[in-house]
Design a protein around this motif. Sequence first.
Motif, PDB file in Angstrom:
ATOM      1  N   GLN A 156       0.842  -1.200   0.000  1.00  0.00           N
ATOM      2  CA  GLN A 156       0.000   0.000   0.000  1.00  0.00           C
ATOM      3  C   GLN A 156       0.876   1.249   0.000  1.00  0.00           C
ATOM      4  OE1 GLN A 156      -2.656  -0.322   3.333  1.00  0.00           O
ATOM      5  NE2 GLN A 156      -3.494  -2.269   2.629  1.00  0.00           N
ATOM      6  N   GLN A 175     -11.210  -0.734  12.316  1.00  0.00           N
ATOM      7  CA  GLN A 175     -11.302  -1.978  13.100  1.00  0.00           C
ATOM      8  C   GLN A 175     -10.574  -1.807  14.422  1.00  0.00           C
ATOM      9  OE1 GLN A 175      -9.657  -5.661  11.876  1.00  0.00           O
ATOM     10  NE2 GLN A 175     -10.081  -5.352   9.699  1.00  0.00           N
ATOM     11  N   ARG A 198      -4.080   6.185  -1.845  1.00  0.00           N
ATOM     12  CA  ARG A 198      -2.837   5.462  -2.128  1.00  0.00           C
ATOM     13  C   ARG A 198      -2.050   6.187  -3.209  1.00  0.00           C
ATOM     14  NH1 ARG A 198      -4.324  -0.927  -1.585  1.00  0.00           N
ATOM     15  NH2 ARG A 198      -5.568  -0.627   0.292  1.00  0.00           N
ATOM     16  N   GLN A 212     -13.516   2.314   0.458  1.00  0.00           N
ATOM     17  CA  GLN A 212     -13.513   0.921   0.914  1.00  0.00           C
ATOM     18  C   GLN A 212     -14.639   0.731   1.914  1.00  0.00           C
ATOM     19  OE1 GLN A 212      -9.765  -0.321   2.673  1.00  0.00           O
ATOM     20  NE2 GLN A 212      -9.035  -1.118   0.721  1.00  0.00           N
ATOM     21  N   THR A 255      -4.773 -10.594   9.183  1.00  0.00           N
ATOM     22  CA  THR A 255      -5.675 -11.758   9.238  1.00  0.00           C
ATOM     23  C   THR A 255      -4.871 -13.040   9.047  1.00  0.00           C
ATOM     24  OG1 THR A 255      -6.155 -11.325   6.897  1.00  0.00           O
ATOM     25  CG2 THR A 255      -7.842 -10.675   8.479  1.00  0.00           C
TER      26      THR A 255
HETATM   27  N1  PHE Z   1      -7.440  -3.698   4.114  1.00  0.00           N
HETATM   28  C1  PHE Z   1      -7.215  -4.665   3.099  1.00  0.00           C
HETATM   29  C2  PHE Z   1      -6.755  -3.946   1.811  1.00  0.00           C
HETATM   30  O1  PHE Z   1      -6.976  -2.776   1.704  1.00  0.00           O
HETATM   31  C3  PHE Z   1      -8.446  -5.490   2.830  1.00  0.00           C
HETATM   32  C4  PHE Z   1      -8.807  -6.391   3.947  1.00  0.00           C
HETATM   33  C5  PHE Z   1      -9.616  -5.955   4.971  1.00  0.00           C
HETATM   34  C6  PHE Z   1      -8.305  -7.682   4.007  1.00  0.00           C
HETATM   35  C7  PHE Z   1      -9.938  -6.781   6.019  1.00  0.00           C
HETATM   36  C8  PHE Z   1      -8.608  -8.501   5.036  1.00  0.00           C
HETATM   37  C9  PHE Z   1      -9.424  -8.070   6.052  1.00  0.00           C
HETATM   38  O2  PHE Z   1      -6.180  -4.557   0.951  1.00  0.00           O
END
Ligand code: PHE
Length: 344
Positions: A156, A175, A198, A212, A255
């Motif tokens: 990113q 989150q 970005r 998003q 995750t």
């Molecule tokens: N934040 C991640 C992205 O922008 C997406 C994502 C969110 C992946 C939550 C897993 C869990 O690429």
Amino acid sequence: MKERLKEIKQEALEQIEAAVDEKKLQDVKVYFLGKKGQITEVLKGMGKLSKEERPVIGQLANEVRDEITEALESKKSKLEQAALEKQLKAESVDVTLPGRPVQKGGPHLLRKVIRDIEDLFTTMGYEVAEGPEVETDFYNFESLNLPKNHPARDMQDSFFISEDLLMRTQTSPVQARTLRQHEGRGPVKIICPGKVYRRDTDDATHSHQFTQIEGLYVDEKIRMSDLKGTLNTFAKHMFGEERNIRLRPSFFPFTEPSAEMDISCKICQGEGCSVCKGSGWIEILGSGMVHPNVLEMAGFDSNKYSGFAFGMGPERIAMLKYGIEDIRHFYTNDVRFLKQFHGV
Ligand code: PHE
């Protein structure tokens, strides 16, 4: 003197008749009836008259004055009437002319898609949460298991404002923020829509700013099958009952395990075509089970609590759903583009 009075009357009546506006009429009035006016001039000479003549001339002067006054009044009301008629005519509205159509606005397509997703998840018990667009390095990265110098930060490219502040690159920091607010107690069930930034070069599929929607569900005994069921419900709601989903192993630092969700291609029904690049599947979003480190950093006991998270781009969803080929359409705001989606 009698003659003079008759002349004055004659002249006055003529001038009154000829007056074209109220200003002129006022001038006439002053000239004949004013303090230094013609009638007064005549009356000044009364001293030279004999006793018998005086009342006669006096009466005549009064009569002349009255007649002039009357003529002035009637001319004045005529002029007023004419002015009113002129104004009414100028301001008249032709009610038989065809009307001008009113340009009606409507919500932007992106807003509708976001609202639709919010509505779906709120019916499943999620709450809408928000966070700042100018975010700290801590919430955008570190609290999400991305310490400084972690290679996954390269995924990113970021707009840094200072050493410690940046434009958030994802909605995932919401989150982390929300988890902290819950002080170690579940359930936490949120959906977070918002803008992200970005350092990308703008083209048909990349934009330096887009949106998003993040989803997070943390509670006791939340399993990967809960994630799969939730994403399946979402995919069918958004793209149609006949669509299937698959979860493909992936990587996100926050995750574990991580999975990308694909939906079956509508165009070729999974056969493989140019839209799905021959695979039969189209990538929709990233997801996974919340990493224990993320839970612990936010004050949750990772032995007691587990959860899932997912993140998607409403632009991408709208592009796939409505066949839009260029992400730039969302922000260049050409009304011809926007109008096509007023009814959807
Ligand atoms: N934040 C991640 C992205 O922008 C997406 C994502 C969110 C992946 C939550 C897993 C869990 O690429």
